[in-house]
Enzyme design. Structure first.
Site, PDB file in Angstrom:
ATOM      1  N   GLY A  58       0.772  -1.234   0.000  1.00 44.54           N
ATOM      2  CA  GLY A  58       0.000   0.000   0.000  1.00 44.54           C
ATOM      3  C   GLY A  58       0.801   1.281   0.000  1.00 44.54           C
ATOM      4  N   THR A  59       2.078   1.240  -0.381  1.00 45.51           N
ATOM      5  CA  THR A  59       2.854   2.478  -0.397  1.00 45.51           C
ATOM      6  C   THR A  59       2.316   3.456  -1.435  1.00 45.51           C
ATOM      7  OG1 THR A  59       4.532   1.499  -1.844  1.00 45.51           O
ATOM      8  CG2 THR A  59       4.961   1.460   0.535  1.00 45.51           C
ATOM      9  N   HIS A  98       1.689   0.372 -13.850  1.00 40.09           N
ATOM     10  CA  HIS A  98       2.427  -0.854 -14.149  1.00 40.09           C
ATOM     11  C   HIS A  98       3.923  -0.536 -14.066  1.00 40.09           C
ATOM     12  CE1 HIS A  98       2.907  -4.852 -15.808  1.00 40.09           C
ATOM     13  NE2 HIS A  98       3.848  -4.360 -16.592  1.00 40.09           N
ATOM     14  N   ASP A 140      -3.074  -5.151 -18.742  1.00 37.98           N
ATOM     15  CA  ASP A 140      -2.065  -4.183 -19.181  1.00 37.98           C
ATOM     16  C   ASP A 140      -2.169  -3.773 -20.644  1.00 37.98           C
ATOM     17  OD1 ASP A 140      -0.969  -4.319 -16.576  1.00 37.98           O
ATOM     18  OD2 ASP A 140       0.195  -6.082 -17.131  1.00 37.98           O
ATOM     19  N   GLU A 197       7.042   5.947  -9.385  1.00 32.10           N
ATOM     20  CA  GLU A 197       5.630   5.796  -9.000  1.00 32.10           C
ATOM     21  C   GLU A 197       5.224   6.867  -8.003  1.00 32.10           C
ATOM     22  OE1 GLU A 197       5.140   0.941  -9.398  1.00 32.10           O
ATOM     23  OE2 GLU A 197       5.771   1.800  -7.483  1.00 32.10           O
TER      24      GLU A 197
END
Length: 187
Positions: A12-13, A103, A144, A173
């Site tokens: 969950g970062t 992704h 994807d 990210e």
């Protein structure tokens, strides 16, 4: 204020980063986190920010149970942040171009079923790639393969390992995912 629902399966970062980012804006709020993993660290992270959590079984995702819970929330965007199950067609059909995924590779390379996390990073190192990156894309009925919204890349060296690749991807990210979500919500 716009509403974001986050789906996550693991630590969950990214989910927490999104929660923190939007808690400081007037654009949107994360209103719920959904997970298929009752022992996922994302549960604790969400609860630490007073975000309601929905824990469900895989079969509930495929029937109408999860869709009905989402419909009650009526989100402006559904964000998959480390969610490992294939997203069901009934939810995709109900929310066209309102479901996005991140992704940890430059799609269309290293995408598809089973391509996530360290599996991807090992493949990238084994193939001696000179760069990798992230892709943020719309979710469709295939793993994807939805339209790409954004990509960012990072150079690799001969000294990189799957673990160092994972660190580089995590930095991309954390930097870009909330910004792209914000941009989509403002459009």
């Amino acid at each position: 204020m716009k509403k974001i629902v986050v789906f996550a399966s693991g630590s969950g970062t990214n989910a927490e980063n999104i929660i923190k980012y939007f808690s400081k804006t007037k654009i949107a709020n994360v209103v719920s986190v959904f997970t298929n993993n009752a022992s996922a660290k994302v549960i604790e992270r969400a609860e630490n920010h007073q975000i309601p959590v929905e824990i469900f079984e895989k079969n509930e995702l495929l029937d109408r149970n999860v869709l009905q819970k989402i419909e009650k929330i009526d989100p402006d965007l559904i964000v998959l942040a480390g969610f490992l199950l294939k997203f069901p067609d009934n939810i995709i059909e109900k929310y066209p171009n309102k479901i996005i995924n991140i992704h940890p590779a430059l799609l269309p390379n290293y995408g598809g079923k089973g391509m996530y996390g360290m599996h991807i990073h090992r493949a990238i190192i084994n193939n001696k790639e000179k760069e990798t990156g992230i892709s943020i894309h719309y979710v469709n009925e295939h793993y994807d393969e939805g339209g790409i919204i954004f990509q960012a890349n990072v150079a690799l060296t001969d000294q990189d390992t799957p673990e160092t690749v994972a660190e580089k991807i995590h930095e991309l990210e954390q930097k870009h995912f909330p910004e792209i979500i914000s941009r989509l919500l403002e459009e």
